[in-house]
Design a protein around this motif. Structure first.
Motif, PDB file in Angstrom:
ATOM      1  N   LEU A 349      30.825  70.065  39.411  1.00  0.00           N
ATOM      2  CA  LEU A 349      30.460  68.949  40.290  1.00  0.00           C
ATOM      3  C   LEU A 349      31.182  67.675  39.887  1.00  0.00           C
ATOM      4  O   LEU A 349      31.697  66.933  40.735  1.00  0.00           O
ATOM      5  CB  LEU A 349      28.944  68.760  40.247  1.00  0.00           C
ATOM      6  N   GLY A 350      31.239  67.407  38.582  1.00  0.00           N
ATOM      7  CA  GLY A 350      31.933  66.201  38.118  1.00  0.00           C
ATOM      8  C   GLY A 350      33.418  66.246  38.385  1.00  0.00           C
ATOM      9  O   GLY A 350      34.011  65.247  38.830  1.00  0.00           O
ATOM     10  N   LEU A 351      34.053  67.399  38.154  1.00  0.00           N
ATOM     11  CA  LEU A 351      35.500  67.504  38.367  1.00  0.00           C
ATOM     12  C   LEU A 351      35.855  67.367  39.848  1.00  0.00           C
ATOM     13  O   LEU A 351      36.822  66.685  40.201  1.00  0.00           O
ATOM     14  CB  LEU A 351      36.011  68.834  37.821  1.00  0.00           C
ATOM     15  N   CYS A 352      35.081  68.009  40.715  1.00  0.00           N
ATOM     16  CA  CYS A 352      35.377  67.937  42.147  1.00  0.00           C
ATOM     17  C   CYS A 352      35.100  66.533  42.686  1.00  0.00           C
ATOM     18  O   CYS A 352      35.844  66.030  43.529  1.00  0.00           O
ATOM     19  CB  CYS A 352      34.559  68.980  42.898  1.00  0.00           C
ATOM     20  N   SER A 353      34.029  65.896  42.208  1.00  0.00           N
ATOM     21  CA  SER A 353      33.759  64.521  42.641  1.00  0.00           C
ATOM     22  C   SER A 353      34.862  63.582  42.160  1.00  0.00           C
ATOM     23  O   SER A 353      35.305  62.698  42.914  1.00  0.00           O
ATOM     24  CB  SER A 353      32.401  64.060  42.093  1.00  0.00           C
ATOM     25  N   ARG A 354      35.332  63.802  40.940  1.00  0.00           N
ATOM     26  CA  ARG A 354      36.432  62.990  40.419  1.00  0.00           C
ATOM     27  C   ARG A 354      37.703  63.219  41.227  1.00  0.00           C
ATOM     28  O   ARG A 354      38.448  62.270  41.519  1.00  0.00           O
ATOM     29  CB  ARG A 354      36.647  63.350  38.949  1.00  0.00           C
ATOM     30  N   ALA A 355      37.967  64.474  41.620  1.00  0.00           N
ATOM     31  CA  ALA A 355      39.165  64.766  42.416  1.00  0.00           C
ATOM     32  C   ALA A 355      39.089  64.101  43.788  1.00  0.00           C
ATOM     33  O   ALA A 355      40.091  63.569  44.288  1.00  0.00           O
ATOM     34  CB  ALA A 355      39.335  66.278  42.561  1.00  0.00           C
ATOM     35  N   ILE A 356      37.906  64.130  44.408  1.00  0.00           N
ATOM     36  CA  ILE A 356      37.759  63.476  45.709  1.00  0.00           C
ATOM     37  C   ILE A 356      37.939  61.973  45.583  1.00  0.00           C
ATOM     38  O   ILE A 356      38.588  61.324  46.432  1.00  0.00           O
ATOM     39  CB  ILE A 356      36.387  63.830  46.314  1.00  0.00           C
ATOM     40  N   TYR A 357      37.393  61.390  44.524  1.00  0.00           N
ATOM     41  CA  TYR A 357      37.533  59.948  44.315  1.00  0.00           C
ATOM     42  C   TYR A 357      38.995  59.566  44.114  1.00  0.00           C
ATOM     43  O   TYR A 357      39.489  58.593  44.710  1.00  0.00           O
ATOM     44  CB  TYR A 357      36.687  59.543  43.105  1.00  0.00           C
ATOM     45  N   ARG A 358      39.707  60.309  43.284  1.00  0.00           N
ATOM     46  CA  ARG A 358      41.120  59.999  43.061  1.00  0.00           C
ATOM     47  C   ARG A 358      41.947  60.212  44.325  1.00  0.00           C
ATOM     48  O   ARG A 358      42.917  59.481  44.564  1.00  0.00           O
ATOM     49  CB  ARG A 358      41.660  60.877  41.934  1.00  0.00           C
ATOM     50  N   ALA A 359      41.574  61.210  45.120  1.00  0.00           N
ATOM     51  CA  ALA A 359      42.295  61.434  46.379  1.00  0.00           C
ATOM     52  C   ALA A 359      42.124  60.242  47.319  1.00  0.00           C
ATOM     53  O   ALA A 359      43.077  59.841  48.000  1.00  0.00           O
ATOM     54  CB  ALA A 359      41.799  62.715  47.041  1.00  0.00           C
ATOM     55  N   GLN A 360      40.938  59.666  47.348  1.00  0.00           N
ATOM     56  CA  GLN A 360      40.731  58.507  48.209  1.00  0.00           C
ATOM     57  C   GLN A 360      41.502  57.286  47.692  1.00  0.00           C
ATOM     58  O   GLN A 360      42.031  56.500  48.482  1.00  0.00           O
ATOM     59  CB  GLN A 360      39.242  58.190  48.307  1.00  0.00           C
ATOM     60  N   LEU A 361      41.576  57.138  46.373  1.00  0.00           N
ATOM     61  CA  LEU A 361      42.384  56.044  45.823  1.00  0.00           C
ATOM     62  C   LEU A 361      43.852  56.203  46.196  1.00  0.00           C
ATOM     63  O   LEU A 361      44.523  55.238  46.579  1.00  0.00           O
ATOM     64  CB  LEU A 361      42.227  55.986  44.307  1.00  0.00           C
ATOM     65  N   LEU A 362      44.351  57.431  46.087  1.00  0.00           N
ATOM     66  CA  LEU A 362      45.747  57.686  46.457  1.00  0.00           C
ATOM     67  C   LEU A 362      45.957  57.504  47.952  1.00  0.00           C
ATOM     68  O   LEU A 362      47.022  57.053  48.386  1.00  0.00           O
ATOM     69  CB  LEU A 362      46.142  59.097  46.031  1.00  0.00           C
ATOM     70  N   LYS A 363      44.936  57.812  48.748  1.00  0.00           N
ATOM     71  CA  LYS A 363      45.054  57.618  50.195  1.00  0.00           C
ATOM     72  C   LYS A 363      45.216  56.138  50.522  1.00  0.00           C
ATOM     73  O   LYS A 363      46.105  55.759  51.312  1.00  0.00           O
ATOM     74  CB  LYS A 363      43.821  58.181  50.905  1.00  0.00           C
ATOM     75  N   PHE A 364      44.383  55.287  49.940  1.00  0.00           N
ATOM     76  CA  PHE A 364      44.505  53.850  50.198  1.00  0.00           C
ATOM     77  C   PHE A 364      45.842  53.305  49.676  1.00  0.00           C
ATOM     78  O   PHE A 364      46.452  52.428  50.297  1.00  0.00           O
ATOM     79  CB  PHE A 364      43.342  53.110  49.543  1.00  0.00           C
ATOM     80  N   GLU A 365      46.317  53.841  48.575  1.00  0.00           N
ATOM     81  CA  GLU A 365      47.613  53.420  48.050  1.00  0.00           C
ATOM     82  C   GLU A 365      48.738  53.827  48.991  1.00  0.00           C
ATOM     83  O   GLU A 365      49.681  53.067  49.214  1.00  0.00           O
ATOM     84  CB  GLU A 365      47.813  54.045  46.667  1.00  0.00           C
ATOM     85  N   THR A 366      48.620  55.027  49.561  1.00  0.00           N
ATOM     86  CA  THR A 366      49.639  55.497  50.506  1.00  0.00           C
ATOM     87  C   THR A 366      49.604  54.688  51.794  1.00  0.00           C
ATOM     88  O   THR A 366      50.652  54.357  52.368  1.00  0.00           O
ATOM     89  CB  THR A 366      49.414  56.989  50.806  1.00  0.00           C
TER      90      THR A 366
END
Length: 636
Positions: A349-366
């Motif tokens: 749960l922690g790893l997948c939540s962390r992956a989703i959070y980082r994906a959203q950060l990269l999305k805003f950066e893109t």
């Protein structure tokens, strides 16, 4: 601007930028935009290169600023390319251990072992309680027959019911005799008191406050307020023949008005021990069954339905001392397994939540990169690429399994007084279902297995729109069949059974039985039922199902064409496609989106990097950007 054109005209031999990037060289600093775009067009034309090329050609940017944009583009492409790699490619690119994949494999093993153990125990528990309910029916229900133990379709026996007032009192007497002579039962049943004395028996009557009927002149006196009257029956009889419930009620000044009696129930409890549950290290289980005999007269149709229910409650056993050590070992092993499952699900749960959070950060950066570099917004399809639905599904199954494991631990420690087996089985079963669905994510990395996933994904919108129309027609047939055929047909007596019957007809189940059971005195209803059934079966089997299959086949043919001619790309995929470096080329080892030791050391020993978002077409007159020869950063 003149110097730029002179450089472009004098450079007859254009180097391959893709090959230079794969070798990790810094040749981008010596090439013009036309050279970069020509190299990229060898693979696929990038619409984002046109705007920057025109800007550089018109002289808006000088060579150092142009090199900075090229460097920022190249770095962003590699970050996105690495982000969308599968675990095998990420291992080849940076030797990064696929820890999320390893966690999922461990979770599948532990969860499956836990489910198998609980499924075995759950089956034994449910089967044991059902068999005891059958035994109680034979012991305490007058008129119970073995043919009523197994439900048959179509039913061969009528429901167990009473039709006479004398049968009502005889039924209560029969139940009391069976309870008072519990020692005569084959099962090892005992009373609930510590000294095994006969326990408490309660008889509750539910009657309307007023309910007198004068059928001869079509009149009545009625008050719909229901009064509950419970009495405790004490064992004061010396023999079976002396048990008379009717006399006992008269002695307590209780008169039953059957025209106002809604229902009555007789309640008592028995205890027993299940020796079958005992295994090599598993001790027997102890139960208390709360037995309730229900006499239902709520329909007031001259038929009082008779039924029995037994609610099981597990108790702490006080058994032989030789099972104490084994019981502790079994309890410790099960607790350890439950804790391991909860821990691994929490990590997942922690790893997948962390992956989703980082994906959203990269999305805003893109999004910010596209806006400042190209002056356009990232499309909705491109933004949805950063939302991984597999991770969301894994998070859901992790929460379900953690809840189910916690309930399972409470059940095994006998902390719950009521029956929570069904809730636990729903949580663990649904969680395990989603866990095995998650394996499809890793099979999707292979072309052969990915066809099923891509076909379902392609057909999903059309299937959803098709089902909306099909469900509306289905709902119309359901309500119509329930209304017209419900009073006369076994399969249409309720809205739920009508829907189940129609769904079975769609799949070709019991077509002839549905027609043959239909029997009406009215010729109009008989002909109407035939037209209704023929129309529904013809419409759904020959038309709706065929259209549904054609939608799936059309999506499958489209996916096959995509595999042959190439998949359509959105703006984000087209931007990433320019980067054709192989995962094992080694260039991704220096392009890390995470803050690691090597990147931190590069920032300390070299100069401060200028963020690529600052290159928006206009330059700062107070600073001049140039690439640093030592660390490849853009320094100011």
């Amino acid at each position: 601007m003149a110097s730029t054109r002179k450089m472009a005209a004098g450079n007859d031999r254009r180097p391959n930028v893709v090959e230079d990037r794969a070798r990790g060289s810094n040749s981008l600093r010596g090439n013009t935009w036309s050279e970069v775009s020509d190299s990229a067009d060898e693979h696929e034309h990038s619409p984002f290169a046109d705007r920057a090329a025109n800007v550089a050609r018109d002289g808006v940017l000088d060579q150092p600023h142009y090199d900075a944009i090229v460097y920022a583009e190249d770095k962003m492409r590699r970050r996105l390319r690495f982000f969308f790699m599968n675990p095998v490619e990420k291992w080849q690119a940076r030797r990064r251990v696929p820890y999320k994949f390893i966690v999922q494999v461990i979770k599948i093993i532990l969860v499956t072992v836990q489910l198998c153990l609980f499924a075995h125990n759950n089956y034994m528990h449910v089967n044991y309680t059902w068999d005891n309910r059958i035994a109680f029916s034979h012991l305490f229900l007058m008129g119970w027959d073995a043919t009523q133990e197994v439900p048959a379709y179509p039913p061969t026996t009528a429901p167990l019911a009473l039709y006479k007032q004398d049968d009502f009192y005889s039924t209560l007497d029969y139940a009391l005799r069976g309870y008072y002579n519990l020692s005569n039962a084959i099962g090892s049943y005992s009373y609930t008191e510590e000294d095994n004395s006969i326990g408490r028996v309660d008889l509750c009557l539910y009657q309307y406050k007023e309910g007198t009927i004068f059928g001869f002149n079509e009149s009545y006196v009625f008050n719909n307020e229901i009064e509950k009257n419970c009495i405790q029956i004490n064992h004061t009889f010396q023999g079976d023949s002396q048990i008379e419930t009717k006399k006992l009620l008269i002695d307590k000044d209780i008169v039953i008005n059957f025209s106002a009696l809604v229902k009555a129930d007789l309640q008592f409890a028995v205890k027993t021990v299940n020796l079958k549950a005992a295994g090599p290290i598993t001790p027997p289980d102890c139960y208390q069954f709360d037995v309730k005999i229900l006499l239902d007269n709520s329909d007031f149709d001259g038929q009082m339905l008779l039924s029995l229910d037994a609610e099981p409650n597990r108790l702490q056993c006080k058994g032989d001392t030789r099972y104490i050590t084994d019981n502790r070992i079994d309890s410790a092993l099960r607790t350890l397994l439950n804790l391991f499952v909860i821990f691994i699900c929490a990590v997942s749960l922690g790893l997948c939540s962390r992956a989703i959070y980082r994906a959203q950060l990269l999305k805003f950066e893109t999004i910010n990169f596209f806006k400042k570099t190209y002056g356009k917004a990232l499309s909705l399809e491109g933004r949805l690429e950063f939302l991984n639905m597999w991770y969301i599904m894994i998070i859901i199954n992790d929460m379900l399994i953690m809840l189910g494991s916690a309930i399972k631990e409470q059940i095994e420690r006998k902390y719950f007084g009521s029956d929570h087996w069904n809730i636990c089985s729903i949580f663990l079963g649904t969680g395990n279902l989603l866990v095995w669905f998650g394996v499809l994510r890793y099979l999707g990395f292979f072309k052969t297995y990915n066809v099923v996933i891509l076909t379902l994904k392609k057909a999903a919108p059309k299937v959803a729109r098709f089902l909306v129309c099909a469900i509306l027609i289905y709902a119309g047939f359901t309500f119509c069949g329930w209304l017209t055929l419900g009073p006369y047909h076994l399969k249409f007596r309720s809205l739920a059974t009508t829907s189940e019957c129609l769904f079975a007809l769609i799949n070709g189940d019991e077509l002839f039985a549905t027609f043959s059971i239909t029997s009406f005195k009215s010729p109009l209803l008989w002909w109407y039922s035939r037209i209704y059934l023929y129309t529904f079966i013809s419409l759904y089997i020959y038309v709706v199902l065929s259209l549904f299959i054609s939608i799936i086949m059309d999506a499958y043919d489209t996916i096959k064409l995509y595999y042959r001619d190439g998949f359509p790309k959105n703006d984000l995929q087209a931007f990433i496609a320019v980067c054709t470096d192989e995962a094992s080329s080694g260039v991704f080892r220096t392009e890390s989106g995470d803050t690691n030791f090597s990147e931190l050391f590069g920032k300390l020993c070299c100069c401060r990097k200028r963020p690529y978002g600052s290159f928006s077409g206009s330059t700062n007159s107070g600073a001049t950007a140039k690439p640093d020869e030592n660390c490849g950063a853009i320094c100011i």
